[in-house]
Each structure stands twice: as C-alpha cells, then as structure tokens.
Design a protein around this motif. Structure first.
Motif, PDB file in Angstrom:
ATOM      1  N   GLU A  20       3.056   2.509  -1.245  1.00 51.59           N
ATOM      2  CA  GLU A  20       4.146   1.806  -0.567  1.00 51.59           C
ATOM      3  C   GLU A  20       4.059   1.991   0.941  1.00 51.59           C
ATOM      4  O   GLU A  20       4.646   1.211   1.704  1.00 51.59           O
ATOM      5  CB  GLU A  20       5.501   2.324  -1.066  1.00 51.59           C
ATOM      6  CG  GLU A  20       5.878   1.878  -2.459  1.00 51.59           C
ATOM      7  CD  GLU A  20       6.269   0.417  -2.486  1.00 51.59           C
ATOM      8  OE1 GLU A  20       7.294   0.057  -1.899  1.00 51.59           O
ATOM      9  OE2 GLU A  20       5.516  -0.378  -3.093  1.00 51.59           O
ATOM     10  N   HIS A  21       3.340   3.027   1.367  1.00 56.73           N
ATOM     11  CA  HIS A  21       3.254   3.334   2.804  1.00 56.73           C
ATOM     12  C   HIS A  21       2.222   2.435   3.473  1.00 56.73           C
ATOM     13  O   HIS A  21       1.130   2.222   2.928  1.00 56.73           O
ATOM     14  CB  HIS A  21       2.879   4.803   3.003  1.00 56.73           C
ATOM     15  CG  HIS A  21       3.174   5.314   4.371  1.00 56.73           C
ATOM     16  ND1 HIS A  21       2.412   4.979   5.467  1.00 56.73           N
ATOM     17  CD2 HIS A  21       4.164   6.117   4.831  1.00 56.73           C
ATOM     18  CE1 HIS A  21       2.905   5.570   6.540  1.00 56.73           C
ATOM     19  NE2 HIS A  21       3.971   6.270   6.179  1.00 56.73           N
ATOM     20  N   PRO A  22       2.527   1.916   4.653  1.00 52.99           N
ATOM     21  CA  PRO A  22       1.602   1.001   5.330  1.00 52.99           C
ATOM     22  C   PRO A  22       0.331   1.654   5.866  1.00 52.99           C
ATOM     23  O   PRO A  22      -0.600   0.949   6.255  1.00 52.99           O
ATOM     24  CB  PRO A  22       2.440   0.444   6.486  1.00 52.99           C
ATOM     25  CG  PRO A  22       3.467   1.491   6.748  1.00 52.99           C
ATOM     26  CD  PRO A  22       3.805   2.066   5.406  1.00 52.99           C
ATOM     27  N   GLU A  23       0.269   2.989   5.842  1.00 53.34           N
ATOM     28  CA  GLU A  23      -0.910   3.677   6.360  1.00 53.34           C
ATOM     29  C   GLU A  23      -1.639   4.490   5.298  1.00 53.34           C
ATOM     30  O   GLU A  23      -2.463   5.348   5.631  1.00 53.34           O
ATOM     31  CB  GLU A  23      -0.511   4.586   7.523  1.00 53.34           C
ATOM     32  CG  GLU A  23       0.039   3.846   8.727  1.00 53.34           C
ATOM     33  CD  GLU A  23       0.457   4.789   9.827  1.00 53.34           C
ATOM     34  OE1 GLU A  23      -0.417   5.182  10.625  1.00 53.34           O
ATOM     35  OE2 GLU A  23       1.650   5.162   9.872  1.00 53.34           O
ATOM     36  N   ILE A  24      -1.339   4.215   4.040  1.00 58.68           N
ATOM     37  CA  ILE A  24      -1.969   4.951   2.945  1.00 58.68           C
ATOM     38  C   ILE A  24      -2.499   3.972   1.909  1.00 58.68           C
ATOM     39  O   ILE A  24      -1.819   3.013   1.549  1.00 58.68           O
ATOM     40  CB  ILE A  24      -0.973   5.909   2.257  1.00 58.68           C
ATOM     41  CG1 ILE A  24      -0.397   6.914   3.254  1.00 58.68           C
ATOM     42  CG2 ILE A  24      -1.644   6.643   1.097  1.00 58.68           C
ATOM     43  CD1 ILE A  24       0.675   7.827   2.658  1.00 58.68           C
ATOM     44  N   ALA A  25      -3.715   4.221   1.434  1.00 53.57           N
ATOM     45  CA  ALA A  25      -4.270   3.475   0.309  1.00 53.57           C
ATOM     46  C   ALA A  25      -4.938   4.466  -0.629  1.00 53.57           C
ATOM     47  O   ALA A  25      -5.852   5.189  -0.228  1.00 53.57           O
ATOM     48  CB  ALA A  25      -5.278   2.427   0.766  1.00 53.57           C
ATOM     49  N   VAL A  26      -4.441   4.525  -1.860  1.00 55.60           N
ATOM     50  CA  VAL A  26      -5.032   5.378  -2.884  1.00 55.60           C
ATOM     51  C   VAL A  26      -5.596   4.467  -3.961  1.00 55.60           C
ATOM     52  O   VAL A  26      -4.856   3.723  -4.601  1.00 55.60           O
ATOM     53  CB  VAL A  26      -3.991   6.346  -3.489  1.00 55.60           C
ATOM     54  CG1 VAL A  26      -4.644   7.231  -4.554  1.00 55.60           C
ATOM     55  CG2 VAL A  26      -3.371   7.213  -2.400  1.00 55.60           C
ATOM     56  N   GLN A  27      -6.899   4.527  -4.148  1.00 54.60           N
ATOM     57  CA  GLN A  27      -7.560   3.657  -5.108  1.00 54.60           C
ATOM     58  C   GLN A  27      -7.294   4.120  -6.546  1.00 54.60           C
ATOM     59  O   GLN A  27      -6.911   5.260  -6.787  1.00 54.60           O
ATOM     60  CB  GLN A  27      -9.061   3.619  -4.843  1.00 54.60           C
ATOM     61  CG  GLN A  27      -9.447   3.232  -3.426  1.00 54.60           C
ATOM     62  CD  GLN A  27      -9.059   1.795  -3.069  1.00 54.60           C
ATOM     63  OE1 GLN A  27      -8.785   0.972  -3.934  1.00 54.60           O
ATOM     64  NE2 GLN A  27      -9.036   1.498  -1.785  1.00 54.60           N
ATOM     65  N   GLU A  28      -7.530   3.217  -7.481  1.00 54.68           N
ATOM     66  CA  GLU A  28      -7.297   3.504  -8.895  1.00 54.68           C
ATOM     67  C   GLU A  28      -8.325   4.502  -9.449  1.00 54.68           C
ATOM     68  O   GLU A  28      -9.221   4.940  -8.746  1.00 54.68           O
ATOM     69  CB  GLU A  28      -7.327   2.209  -9.697  1.00 54.68           C
ATOM     70  CG  GLU A  28      -6.049   1.389  -9.577  1.00 54.68           C
ATOM     71  CD  GLU A  28      -4.916   1.938 -10.433  1.00 54.68           C
ATOM     72  OE1 GLU A  28      -5.140   2.898 -11.198  1.00 54.68           O
ATOM     73  OE2 GLU A  28      -3.790   1.404 -10.339  1.00 54.68           O
ATOM     74  N   GLU A  29      -8.197   4.792 -10.723  1.00 54.58           N
ATOM     75  CA  GLU A  29      -8.993   5.846 -11.350  1.00 54.58           C
ATOM     76  C   GLU A  29     -10.497   5.543 -11.374  1.00 54.58           C
ATOM     77  O   GLU A  29     -10.915   4.394 -11.319  1.00 54.58           O
ATOM     78  CB  GLU A  29      -8.514   6.085 -12.782  1.00 54.58           C
ATOM     79  CG  GLU A  29      -7.106   6.626 -12.861  1.00 54.58           C
ATOM     80  CD  GLU A  29      -6.700   6.971 -14.286  1.00 54.58           C
ATOM     81  OE1 GLU A  29      -7.590   7.002 -15.161  1.00 54.58           O
ATOM     82  OE2 GLU A  29      -5.508   7.215 -14.515  1.00 54.58           O
ATOM     83  N   MET A  30     -11.251   6.634 -11.480  1.00 52.63           N
ATOM     84  CA  MET A  30     -12.702   6.549 -11.585  1.00 52.63           C
ATOM     85  C   MET A  30     -13.151   7.485 -12.705  1.00 52.63           C
ATOM     86  O   MET A  30     -12.643   8.597 -12.831  1.00 52.63           O
ATOM     87  CB  MET A  30     -13.349   6.967 -10.258  1.00 52.63           C
ATOM     88  CG  MET A  30     -14.852   6.820 -10.211  1.00 52.63           C
ATOM     89  SD  MET A  30     -15.515   7.390  -8.617  1.00 52.63           S
ATOM     90  CE  MET A  30     -14.787   6.210  -7.486  1.00 52.63           C
ATOM     91  N   HIS A  31     -14.067   7.025 -13.530  1.00 46.86           N
ATOM     92  CA  HIS A  31     -14.568   7.864 -14.614  1.00 46.86           C
ATOM     93  C   HIS A  31     -15.199   9.140 -14.056  1.00 46.86           C
ATOM     94  O   HIS A  31     -15.824   9.129 -12.992  1.00 46.86           O
ATOM     95  CB  HIS A  31     -15.613   7.104 -15.432  1.00 46.86           C
ATOM     96  CG  HIS A  31     -15.052   5.939 -16.191  1.00 46.86           C
ATOM     97  ND1 HIS A  31     -14.183   6.087 -17.243  1.00 46.86           N
ATOM     98  CD2 HIS A  31     -15.232   4.601 -16.044  1.00 46.86           C
ATOM     99  CE1 HIS A  31     -13.854   4.902 -17.716  1.00 46.86           C
ATOM    100  NE2 HIS A  31     -14.478   3.979 -17.009  1.00 46.86           N
ATOM    101  N   ALA A  32     -15.037  10.228 -14.798  1.00 42.85           N
ATOM    102  CA  ALA A  32     -15.603  11.507 -14.362  1.00 42.85           C
ATOM    103  C   ALA A  32     -17.109  11.415 -14.155  1.00 42.85           C
ATOM    104  O   ALA A  32     -17.645  11.927 -13.170  1.00 42.85           O
ATOM    105  CB  ALA A  32     -15.275  12.589 -15.389  1.00 42.85           C
TER     106      ALA A  32
END
Length: 269
Positions: free
Chosen positions: A37-49
């Motif tokens: 929700e923050h305009p300065e943060i992007a967290v990508q979705e999951e990645m397989h181990a």
C-alpha cells in the motif's frame, strides 16, 4: 518494465532490500499487502525454495570463478561483479517469482520478496546485499492457529514434524533479531487482528520500524484490501475434529515454543 525502478546500478544501490518471512500461515500475505500500500515499497510475490537456492548457487559459482582467476592474476578481478550483485538480486526478485512483477510505477525505497520460510536464508541474503543490508519482517501467529491452518490446507498431518519446523523458524528469527536488531521487524498477526485501530497499529509496528513518518501513507483502505485467504479461495473449511483439540493442547503446552516466543518479545504462544 522492471527497468522503470531499476534504472542502472547506481539507482539500485539506494533501494533497501526487504524480506517478508515467517512460518507458513503466519500472516506473510497480509503483511505483504499492507507494505505494498506504501508508494515507496514493493514486495514481490512468493518464490519456490529451489528457485532462490539455484540463484544463491549461481552467485557462489561466479564467486568461485572470480576467486580462481584473481588468484592466477595476483589481483582481485571481481570489483564490478561485487557492486552489481544487489541490482542483480533485485532484478531476480522481480522476474523469478510466481506472479507478475509489481511496483514498476513506484519510486522505491524498499524492494524485496515475500515467501514463508525465507528466514532460513538469512546468511545468504546478508552476503548478497553486503553494501545495503536487508530488513526482515518476520510474521508470527499463535502456534495453535498456524497448526490448524496447516492441517486444514493439507500441508502436513504429522504434529512432531510441524513442531520441528515451527521451532526451527522461531530459532532463526531469534538469530536474525540478535544479529540485525535494527533491521528486524516482528509483526504479530494476532495483535493486528485484535487491534481497535489497525491503521495506527500498522504504522507503529511496521512503517515506523522501517523509518517512515506518521504521514508517510494513509491506510484507511485496510478494510478494503482483497481477501486472499487461501482456505476460502480453495473452498475449504478449518478442521475441527477431536484430534485437533488434543494437538492444540500439546502445542500450547510446549515449553520450548513458549521460550522461543518470549525471546522474541512475545508472551502468548
């Protein structure tokens, strides 16, 4: 599209890595949605181990090659490579996760990835991002609710194996907190759910811990965030059998889990 927020190595050096982790079913998805929700943060979705492990193995192989040829030449040859690793890792997070890249329209201060269990790669992340070290958001939830979710989702039916994995996650969180206290953020999902003022709770326990001020983002839209609960999306219901009640009692009485959570600053199991 990725180059819109990774315009060369110089710019990417200013982006703080952020890793959202914790035992599965502990709130990593909710926290990721809040952060995004923050305009300065992007967290990508999951990645397989195995995907992230392949990436770490590739980096090590390249390091070994540079070590070999640097020794032959009598001088280090990997200066540019070492400076490029962070940008390479950010690009990998954006390209190799399970969903399309997000955050291309943002001017980023934080960029990273969310995957349960990634706390176990603490040393690898510290090595890759050796110049601008990562922040870790560790999500935690009462052990009984985590186990109920695991059983209901069909992740695992062996209580002892679950205890081993859950305790291993807590131990790793304790290690991260001890080694990187200023970059460690503990997000208690239960406290968030029970909070009467969720916007203030999120500010105090998440954004302020990342260095953002009171007015950095308005979270009035929390209640309108989409429900991405995996159980509901898969048409399942929580298990409510007698065996579960016995298992819950055993977990809530586990002194080791209680001890670990107290070390993290939590009282409830």
């Amino acid at each position: 599209m990725i180059n819109m927020f990774l315009n060369g190595l110089e710019e990417s050096k200013e982006i703080n890595p952020i890793i959202v982790c914790g035992a599965a079913r502990s709130g990593t998805r909710m926290v990721t949605d809040l952060l995004n929700e923050h305009p300065e943060i992007a967290v990508q979705e999951e990645m397989h181990a195995k995907t992230i492990e392949s990436f770490f193995a590739f980096l090590k192989n390249v390091d070994d090659v540079y070590d070999h040829y640097s020794e032959r030449k009598g001088r280090r040859l990997d200066g540019s490579w070492n400076l490029s690793k962070a940008a390479f890792a950010h690009t990998f997070f954006a390209c190799a996760n399970k969903k399309d890249c997000i955050g291309t329209n943002k001017s980023l201060k934080f960029h990273g990835i969310k995957t349960p269990g990634y706390e176990r790669y603490f040393e690898e992340f510290e090595s890759v991002f050796s110049t601008l070290l990562p922040h870790y958001v560790y999500c935690v939830r009462p052990v009984a609710k985590v186990w109920r979710s695991w059983r209901s989702m069909g992740y695992l039916s062996d209580l002892e194996v679950f205890k081993i994995r859950y305790q291993r996650s807590l131990r790793q969180a304790i290690k991260i907190k001890a080694s990187a206290a200023s970059r460690f953020v503990l997000f208690d999902l239960e406290s968030f759910v029970e909070s009467d003022n969720k916007e203030q709770f999120v500010h105090d326990n998440l954004f302020s811990r990342l260095g953002f001020g009171e007015k950095s983002v308005r979270l009035a839209s929390i209640s309108s965030l989409p429900n991405r609960n995996s159980l509901k999306n898969r048409g399942r219901e929580y298990v409510k059998d007698e065996a579960l009640q016995e298992e819950v009692a055993l977990l809530e009485g586990c002194t080791k889990i209680r001890e670990f959570k107290e070390k993290l600053g939590l009282v409830a199991v």
